[in-house]
Design a protein around this motif. Structure first.
Motif, short mmCIF file in Angstrom:
data_model
loop_
_atom_site.label_atom_id
_atom_site.label_comp_id
_atom_site.label_asym_id
_atom_site.label_seq_id
_atom_site.Cartn_x
_atom_site.Cartn_y
_atom_site.Cartn_z
N MET A 27 -52.07 -17.89 -40.43
CA MET A 27 -53.31 -18.29 -41.10
C MET A 27 -53.89 -17.12 -41.87
SD MET A 27 -55.52 -20.58 -41.74
CE MET A 27 -54.72 -21.82 -40.72
N ASN A 28 -54.27 -17.40 -43.07
CA ASN A 28 -54.84 -16.37 -43.92
C ASN A 28 -56.28 -16.08 -43.47
OD1 ASN A 28 -56.05 -14.93 -45.92
ND2 ASN A 28 -54.99 -16.02 -47.57
N LEU A 29 -56.48 -14.87 -42.98
CA LEU A 29 -57.80 -14.54 -42.41
C LEU A 29 -58.89 -14.57 -43.47
CD1 LEU A 29 -57.01 -11.73 -39.85
CD2 LEU A 29 -57.31 -14.18 -39.50
N ARG A 30 -58.48 -14.20 -44.73
CA ARG A 30 -59.50 -14.23 -45.81
C ARG A 30 -60.02 -15.65 -45.97
NH1 ARG A 30 -59.87 -10.41 -49.81
NH2 ARG A 30 -60.02 -12.00 -51.40
N ARG A 31 -59.08 -16.60 -45.88
CA ARG A 31 -59.50 -17.98 -46.05
C ARG A 31 -60.46 -18.41 -44.94
NH1 ARG A 31 -56.26 -23.59 -45.00
NH2 ARG A 31 -58.06 -24.87 -45.41
N ALA A 78 -59.39 -21.10 -37.22
CA ALA A 78 -58.03 -21.38 -37.70
C ALA A 78 -57.63 -22.81 -37.35
CB ALA A 78 -57.05 -20.38 -37.09
N LEU A 79 -58.06 -23.27 -36.20
CA LEU A 79 -57.76 -24.64 -35.79
C LEU A 79 -58.48 -25.64 -36.71
CD1 LEU A 79 -56.74 -26.90 -34.00
CD2 LEU A 79 -58.52 -26.32 -32.34
N VAL A 80 -59.75 -25.35 -36.99
CA VAL A 80 -60.49 -26.23 -37.90
C VAL A 80 -59.80 -26.25 -39.27
CG1 VAL A 80 -62.70 -26.60 -39.08
CG2 VAL A 80 -62.67 -25.85 -36.70
N ALA A 81 -59.41 -25.06 -39.74
CA ALA A 81 -58.76 -24.96 -41.05
C ALA A 81 -57.43 -25.71 -41.07
CB ALA A 81 -58.56 -23.50 -41.42
N ALA A 82 -56.69 -25.66 -39.96
CA ALA A 82 -55.38 -26.33 -39.93
C ALA A 82 -55.55 -27.85 -40.00
CB ALA A 82 -54.64 -25.94 -38.66
N ALA A 83 -56.62 -28.35 -39.37
CA ALA A 83 -56.81 -29.80 -39.33
C ALA A 83 -57.39 -30.34 -40.63
CB ALA A 83 -57.72 -30.17 -38.16
N LEU A 84 -58.11 -29.48 -41.35
CA LEU A 84 -58.80 -29.94 -42.55
C LEU A 84 -58.09 -29.48 -43.82
CD1 LEU A 84 -62.55 -29.24 -41.55
CD2 LEU A 84 -61.09 -31.22 -40.99
N SER A 85 -58.56 -30.01 -44.93
CA SER A 85 -58.08 -29.53 -46.22
C SER A 85 -58.79 -28.23 -46.58
CB SER A 85 -58.37 -30.58 -47.30
OG SER A 85 -59.78 -30.69 -47.47
N HIS A 86 -58.34 -27.58 -47.62
CA HIS A 86 -59.01 -26.37 -48.08
C HIS A 86 -60.46 -26.68 -48.45
CE1 HIS A 86 -59.57 -22.50 -49.99
NE2 HIS A 86 -60.03 -23.12 -51.07
N GLU A 87 -60.64 -27.78 -49.19
CA GLU A 87 -62.01 -28.16 -49.60
C GLU A 87 -62.85 -28.58 -48.40
OE1 GLU A 87 -59.22 -29.40 -50.93
OE2 GLU A 87 -59.25 -28.37 -52.88
N GLY A 88 -62.20 -29.24 -47.46
CA GLY A 88 -62.92 -29.68 -46.27
C GLY A 88 -63.40 -28.50 -45.44
#
Lengths: 229, 369
Positions: free
Chosen positions: A1-5, B114-124
């Motif tokens: 996972m990109n930490l910046r993101r 990271a878990l939230v990001a994995a489940a969602l889209s970039h915009e989400g």
């Protein structure tokens, strides 16, 4: 996972203050009265949720807590619920129908004082002329209009025999009028079998009648020919 | 005139059939058209489950950062009552279960995000973090106009919100086959993602915003700005006749199907999407995508296809001003989607929204009872 993101969006912010700012996001000076009508063939059920704004909570709590002991007893709650329902007029096919209290729950004063605790009332009314065909239900709520905002909606009926028409409301949603149609009940399988047997018998009789008629007419035609000849 | 015997027989049969036909229609009535009911739409599935695998990996990575006690606190049975235990309200009014961001280590926070990001889209994910940052801004700015004082005494004294007051809970065991759920939320945010095999479902969820607009590091942020602007674009794309059907002649001051209204389906109102032209329908779907597209791209694409297939039975209703900048409520309701956008108490800086699927909240269609 990109930490910046992950963290760029969350970077930041001003230093988290140690002071004690007011919180937000709660109803303040309105009494929200949200009603939902559930229409069935023989009854109409009402769900009414009442949420007092934080600034009104003390007043509203005082309306209910009549002995001023800081708690809403069962009797006080029921008395308020019945008082509230007296402000509700439910009509079916143009005639007022009695609305019976089916349940009530009340929040703690603390929750009410924050503008979030909801009083939940459940009530029901019998439909006097239940049956297939067109009907109309109208709902009106005039409880505490000086400080209230209203929502009223019909739920999609669980019963598939009921079809709702277009609802009509006043601007403030004090009232809702709704035409609906109850479709005639489809016959059961046994009913259908009996009907089919009956129809088969009728058909056979009709056929026999037609055949007999045919024979009779043919005989008459033959006789007529003989007579003319 | 003479008739043959066969002609008489045919006549008698016709007579019998004529008597039969109406009776048969009575016995086998044509099924009533039920415009408010739904068929069985397709489910949202990622193409090959790779997204689910990534989400499961992220969930396991998060769990690996937790102590045994923290795991106990942050995990629940999939069928537990925690599933419906979400709210948009701040801590102190509504007590969430799960692990509080303020109690997490930086590593745990990172894994949770990271878990939230994995489940969602970039915009989400961006939308979620914009809402969270907005809540921190609200806290630091002294809060909104309503309610009590954070941490103070008296009514509202126990209210807490801001970045520390977001909670993460997992229901069930992260799996690429068995159902499980991610519940992430705090003040003005409730994200419920149910994962069942390759499918992900994000209903019900409640993205909200207060303030609706703020400045952060020189950038103007509007967490729900596109929801606002696209709604106004759509209502203004309708002609006068269409607007007349779409605009409700009454005011709507709040969400009708907010938290706690699980399983309720109200009568749809407004204009049917079948009465819109292709361009207007595209605008409508674009509005819908603002909610559906919070979820990862694969699941969102499948969900959008499902909603599009039901478009003729989808309604758009509007209440309030039609000039962007005015106060307006709108609702989009179809067989498998309900979206509401509702400014609170006449405050344009305080928006609540809800996203539901009356047929599939919490993945109900995907989970075998």
């Amino acid at each position: 996972m990109n930490l910046r993101r992950l963290f760029l969006p969350l970077v930041v912010l001003c230093p988290w203050l140690a002071t004690v700012p007011p919180a937000g996001a709660h109803r303040l000076d309105e009494y929200l009265q949200a009603a939902r009508l559930s229409i069935d063939i023989e009854h109409v059920d009402l769900e009414i949720d009442l949420t007092a704004g934080a600034a009104l909570a003390s007043n509203i709590f005082a309306w209910i807590d009549t002995n001023r002991d800081g708690e809403i007893s069962g009797a006080e709650g029921e008395a308020y619920a019945r008082q509230m329902l007296r402000s509700v007029v439910l009509k079916v096919d143009g005639y007022p129908v009695p609305v019976t209290l089916a349940g009530a729950s009340f929040p703690q004063f603390r929750d009410m004082s924050l503008g979030v605790g909801s009083i939940r009332l459940r009530a029901t009314a019998k439909v006097p002329s239940a049956g297939a065909g067109r009907h109309q239900v109208s709902f009106s709520n005039t409880h505490r209009p000086e400080s209230s905002v209203y929502l009223v909606n019909a739920l999609v009926p669980e019963n598939r025999r009921i079809q709702l028409g277009d609802p009509r409301r006043d601007r403030a949603q004090h009232s809702l009028t709704l035409d609906y149609t109850v479709i005639a009940q489809a016959p059961s399988l046994l009913d259908r079998i009996f009907a089919l047997v009956g129809l088969a018998m009728i058909g056979w009789l009709l056929w026999r009648f037609g055949y007999g008629l045919t024979q009779a007419v043919a005989h008459r035609q033959r006789s007529s020919r003989l007579f003319v000849n | 005139m003479r008739m043959s015997r066969s002609a008489w027989t045919a006549l008698s049969l016709t007579f019998a059939a004529a008597a039969f036909l109406p009776a048969l229609l009575l016995v086998f009535p044509v099924a009533a058209d039920s415009q408010q009911r739904v068929g069985s739409p397709p489910t949202a599935a990622s193409a090959n489950g790779t997204v689910t695998m990534k989400v499961v990996e992220a969930a396991n990575a998060f769990l690996a950062t937790l102590s045994a006690a923290e795991r106990t606190k942050g995990t629940f049975g999939f069928n537990s009552t925690q599933r419906t235990g979400w709210s948009n309200l701040p801590t102190g009014i509504f007590q969430r279960n799960g692990l509080r961001f303020g109690d997490m280590t930086p590593r745990q926070r990172q894994a949770a995000l990271a878990l939230v990001a994995a489940a969602l889209s970039h915009e989400g994910y961006q939308k979620v973090t914009d809402i969270m940052n907005g809540d921190e801004v609200l806290k630091n700015a002294g809060g909104g106009q309503t309610g009590g004082r954070q941490g103070g005494r008296g009514p509202g004294g126990g209210i807490r919100f801001g970045l520390d007051e977001y909670y993460m809970a997992l229901l069930g065991t992260p799996s690429t086959t068995a159902p499980w759920m991610i519940q992430f939320g705090g003040h003005h945010l409730a994200i419920n993602v149910t994962v069942v095999g390759p499918n992900s479902v994000m209903t019900p969820s409640l993205p909200a915003a207060q303030p609706a607009k703020y400045t952060l590091k020189g950038q103007t942020i509007r967490p729900l700005g596109r929801e606002n602007d696209k709604g106004f674009a759509l209502i203004n794309a309708l002609n006068a006749g269409q607007q007349k059907r779409a605009i409700l002649d009454y005011q709507v001051t709040d969400l009708v199907l907010g938290p706690g209204a699980d399983g309720k389906v109200i009568q749809p109102e407004g204009i049917r999407a079948s009465e819109l032209d292709a361009g207007q329908q595209a605008l409508l779907l674009d509005v819908v995508h603002e909610w559906v597209g919070i979820l990862n791209d694969e699941a969102a694409a499948a969900k959008m296809a499902e909603i599009k297939s039901n478009l003729p039975k989808t309604y758009f209703a509007w209440s309030g001003a039609t000039k962007n900048g005015g106060l307006a409520y709108y609702r989009i309701q179809g067989p498998t989607v309900i979206i509401e956008y509702a400014p609170q108490q006449g405050d344009l800086d305080h928006i609540h929204t809800i996203y539901r699927d009356p047929t599939n909240d919490y993945g109900a269609k995907l989970v075998t009872p």
